[in-house]
Design an enzyme around this catalytic site. Structure first.
Site, PDB file in Angstrom:
ATOM      1  N   GLU A   1       2.363  30.882  28.353  1.00 42.43           N
ATOM      2  CA  GLU A   1       3.432  31.564  27.623  1.00 42.43           C
ATOM      3  C   GLU A   1       3.097  31.785  26.154  1.00 42.43           C
ATOM      4  OE1 GLU A   1       5.158  29.670  31.253  1.00 42.43           O
ATOM      5  OE2 GLU A   1       3.839  28.965  29.630  1.00 42.43           O
TER       6      GLU A   1
ATOM      7  N   LYS B   1      -0.911  27.475  51.637  1.00 42.14           N
ATOM      8  CA  LYS B   1       0.510  27.487  51.306  1.00 42.14           C
ATOM      9  C   LYS B   1       1.308  27.952  52.523  1.00 42.14           C
ATOM     10  CE  LYS B   1       3.540  28.770  47.460  1.00 42.14           C
ATOM     11  NZ  LYS B   1       3.641  29.489  46.180  1.00 42.14           N
TER      12      LYS B   1
ATOM     13  N   ARG C   1       7.896  27.096  25.256  1.00 41.48           N
ATOM     14  CA  ARG C   1       6.504  26.704  25.075  1.00 41.48           C
ATOM     15  C   ARG C   1       5.780  27.639  24.112  1.00 41.48           C
ATOM     16  NH1 ARG C   1       4.711  25.280  31.266  1.00 41.48           N
ATOM     17  NH2 ARG C   1       3.210  23.976  30.191  1.00 41.48           N
TER      18      ARG C   1
END
Length: 641
Positions: free
Chosen positions: A380, A294, A408
């Site tokens: 979640e 990254k 969600r």
């Protein structure tokens, strides 16, 4: 850059690429230069017009290889989340528009099918790419597409830990479809990856020689008609057992009957092209595991990828981040520091977050009391049910999740906290219009989807001081789930030295008296109402202002007092008008036989694009000027006007 042999002038390859078809005209040996130019472009542009930086820098070679090998947009590439999709946008005709990224009227910061045919599916919430791509793969099979249409799902190592991704993997293993899953494993999500799957990915290895041998053997046997696709499953399971025995390592993906390749260097673009060409026409589901870095190509981002996920404006030459820190804290900082105080006061207090420890400022408590904070990853629904389990046995969990992501977990809120009247506090961060992240991230529906749930308390603070008091009030409340919605961005003040005050649940507050119009607000948008009232006062209009604080339970005594006055009413909220504060008031007035004129100010029945919060407030007509115009429309012209 390449050099023109006739003029000795350096040629910018990226400027010649307006579609992937242009990319395919280049030689394999020119692709590393394209990757370098993409990184230079991203550094120059994102440093001035902020966006998601480190993820896109790490996905450059992968993106170039995908568009070089596959025939997009006929072949489908489905991006997960979309944080890494900037190189994709630059290669698919949006380079000249990239300076408008995330700006009002400009291109979206995430893949958006309405923006480009190369954006095959909306990408804003994690873990959906495998399911969506599998659906496309099934569709291309049933449609008998000719030529064959390849479907590729690109998913990160953090996203693949989400429950939906596992559901997609399980279905892919049992569905006759040709889907290629690219696992972009950069060992780093927005916050540090958690969970056993992440640890597994960090150590998994597969022999390149073994895969080459197995693939060539399979093709040879199939050519001789000694094996068929129908026999592929049992053969694969037998091969996987032999490989596990020899290598003393089991492969979770091949255990699901999904062919696994890798891990390989995700920054070797030439090898990526060769591997993709080798496996793209294979039958059945397969996964290619890429190891990437990254922030690749920009040392500050490589050294601290978490901070460079979306760093704001920065100086390319030095890496100095220019986004100055305000002396006034953000709402999430007030939340984090308050949660630490509550945890110090009460040993039952624990924190739960779904891969957003720093984004929600849960990391403040985590730094001081790591054993009382639980980052469950991109899960979640699990976060809410997990909190319900802790509450069952006496703990007081505070679950911090962005409003749009909490959608969600709706079933979990109902079945695993509300039905059982469990004292779980839902700390709903990024409620309302969030700005440049746009349509997939605005938190506009939480009021409407929480209100119908029996026994839940739904509140919103108008300022940072009230946020602290609502958090304290929820700790003292034993009557079921308690939701607190608060916005993204800087608060009005730093209230951390103030003592806690327990609020009366279901009780609003009058902020200004008046006789011509009554304005009822919910949350920090009260500040816009205050500005509108100042303008109205200069016109001689007398406006009463009430902060409702709670939409469930609503302050019926206050509503009756307002309705009895006969004043017209305006409701104001940074949320969908359907099912929100305006709906509560309209329902109450009708049920109790009042006919006060009512104007509801909120988000209309439509999805809202991206732009700054102030621009979107004006666009959606929920700003001070819109409130002022509504007030004027309900009053007769005054002498002062």
């Amino acid at each position: 850059m390449d050099t023109d042999k006739h003029t000795d002038k350096k040629v910018n390859l990226l400027e010649s690429i307006n579609t992937p078809a242009d990319l395919k005209k280049l030689s394999l040996d020119q692709l590393p230069e394209v990757c370098q130019e993409l990184r230079e472009f991203l550094i120059a542009n994102v440093s001035q017009n902020p966006g998601h930086f480190a993820s896109s820098m790490g996905a450059v070679e992968m993106t170039v290889a995908l568009h070089y090998v596959f025939n997009t947009p006929y072949d489908r590439i489905v991006w997960d989340v979309g944080h890494q999709a900037y190189p994709h946008k630059l290669l698919t005709g949006r380079r000249e528009k990239f300076h408008t990224n995330r700006k009002l009227g400009g291109i979206s910061g995430f893949p958006n099918p309405s923006e480009s045919p190369y954006d095959t599916f909306s990408a804003g919430h994690a873990s959906n790419s495998i399911s969506a791509a599998l659906g496309m793969a099934v569709a291309t099979s049933l449609n008998d597409d000719d030529p064959n249409r390849n479907v590729v799902a690109v998913i990160g190592d953090a996203s693949i830990s989400g429950g939906l991704a596992f559901e997609g993997l399980n279905n892919a293993a049992n569905t006759n479809s040709n889907i290629l899953i690219i696992l972009n494993d950069n060992d780093m999500s927005i916050d540090k990856n958690v969970g056993s799957l992440h640890s597994y990915l960090a150590h998994i290895t597969t022999s390149k020689a073994y895969n080459n041998f197995r693939y060539k053997t399979y093709k040879f046997l199939k050519k001789l008609h000694l094996v068929s696709e129908r026999q592929r499953g049992p053969i694969m399971r037998f091969n996987n057992s032999i490989k596990s025995l020899i290598g003393r390592q089991q492969n979770i993906f091949e255990g699901l009957n999904i062919r696994y390749f890798g891990p390989i260097d995700g920054h070797d673009v030439r090898r990526l092209v060769r591997v993709l060409n080798d496996i793209k026409d294979m039958q059945g589901p397969r996964i290619l595991h890429l190891k990437t870095v990254k922030g690749k190509g920009y040392e500050p981002a490589e050294q601290n990828p978490q901070a460079w996920h979306a760093p704001g404006r920065f100086v390319p030459e030095t890496g100095e981040v220019l986004s100055g820190k305000s002396s006034v804290p953000k709402y999430q900082e007030v939340f984090g520091r308050t949660l630490l105080q509550l945890a110090e006061m009460d040993k039952r207090v624990v924190g739960v977050t779904a891969a957003m420890s720093s984004g929600t400022s849960m990391n403040i408590l985590q730094a001081e009391m790591p054993n009382r904070v639980f980052d469950v990853g991109i899960s979640e629904g699990h976060a809410v049910t997990f909190a319900g389990g802790m509450a069952t046995d006496g703990l007081r969990p505070y679950v911090a999740i962005y409003s749009s992501f909490l959608q969600r977990a709706y079933d979990n809120i109902i079945n695993d906290t509300s039905i059982q009247h469990l004292p779980v506090t839902l700390c709903i961060d990024r409620a309302g219009l969030v700005g440049e992240d746009g349509v997939t991230h605005h938190g506009l529906f939480d009021i409407a989807y929480l209100r119908p749930i029996p026994g839940i308390t739904v509140s919103s603070p108008r300022n940072a001081s009230m946020l602290r008091n609502l958090m304290y009030t929820s700790l003292k409340h034993d009557g079921g789930p308690f939701a607190i919605r608060y916005p993204r961005g800087t608060a009005d003040s730093d209230p951390m030295g103030e003592p806690f005050k327990q609020l009366e649940i279901g009780r609003g507050e009058q902020l200004a008296s008046g006789t011509d119009v009554a304005v009822l607000s919910f949350g920090p948008i009260a500040g816009q109402v205050t500005e509108a009232i100042k303008k109205a006062q200069s016109d001689g209009i007398s406006v009463a202002h009430y902060d409702m604080i709670f939409v469930k339970p609503i302050d019926e005594e206050l509503l009756r007092s307002i309705a009895d006055s006969g004043m017209p009413i305006i409701t104001v909220e940074d949320a969908s008008k359907i099912g929100g504060l305006g709906s509560v008031v309209a329902e109450w007035l009708k049920e109790h036989g009042y006919d006060n004129k009512l104007i509801k100010i909120g988000i209309e029945d439509d999805f809202v694009s991206h732009g700054s919060v102030s621009e979107l407030y004006a666009l959606c007509k929920i700003d001070a000027n819109a409130i002022y115009e509504a007030v004027k429309s309900l009053t007769k012209p005054m002498a002062a006007s």
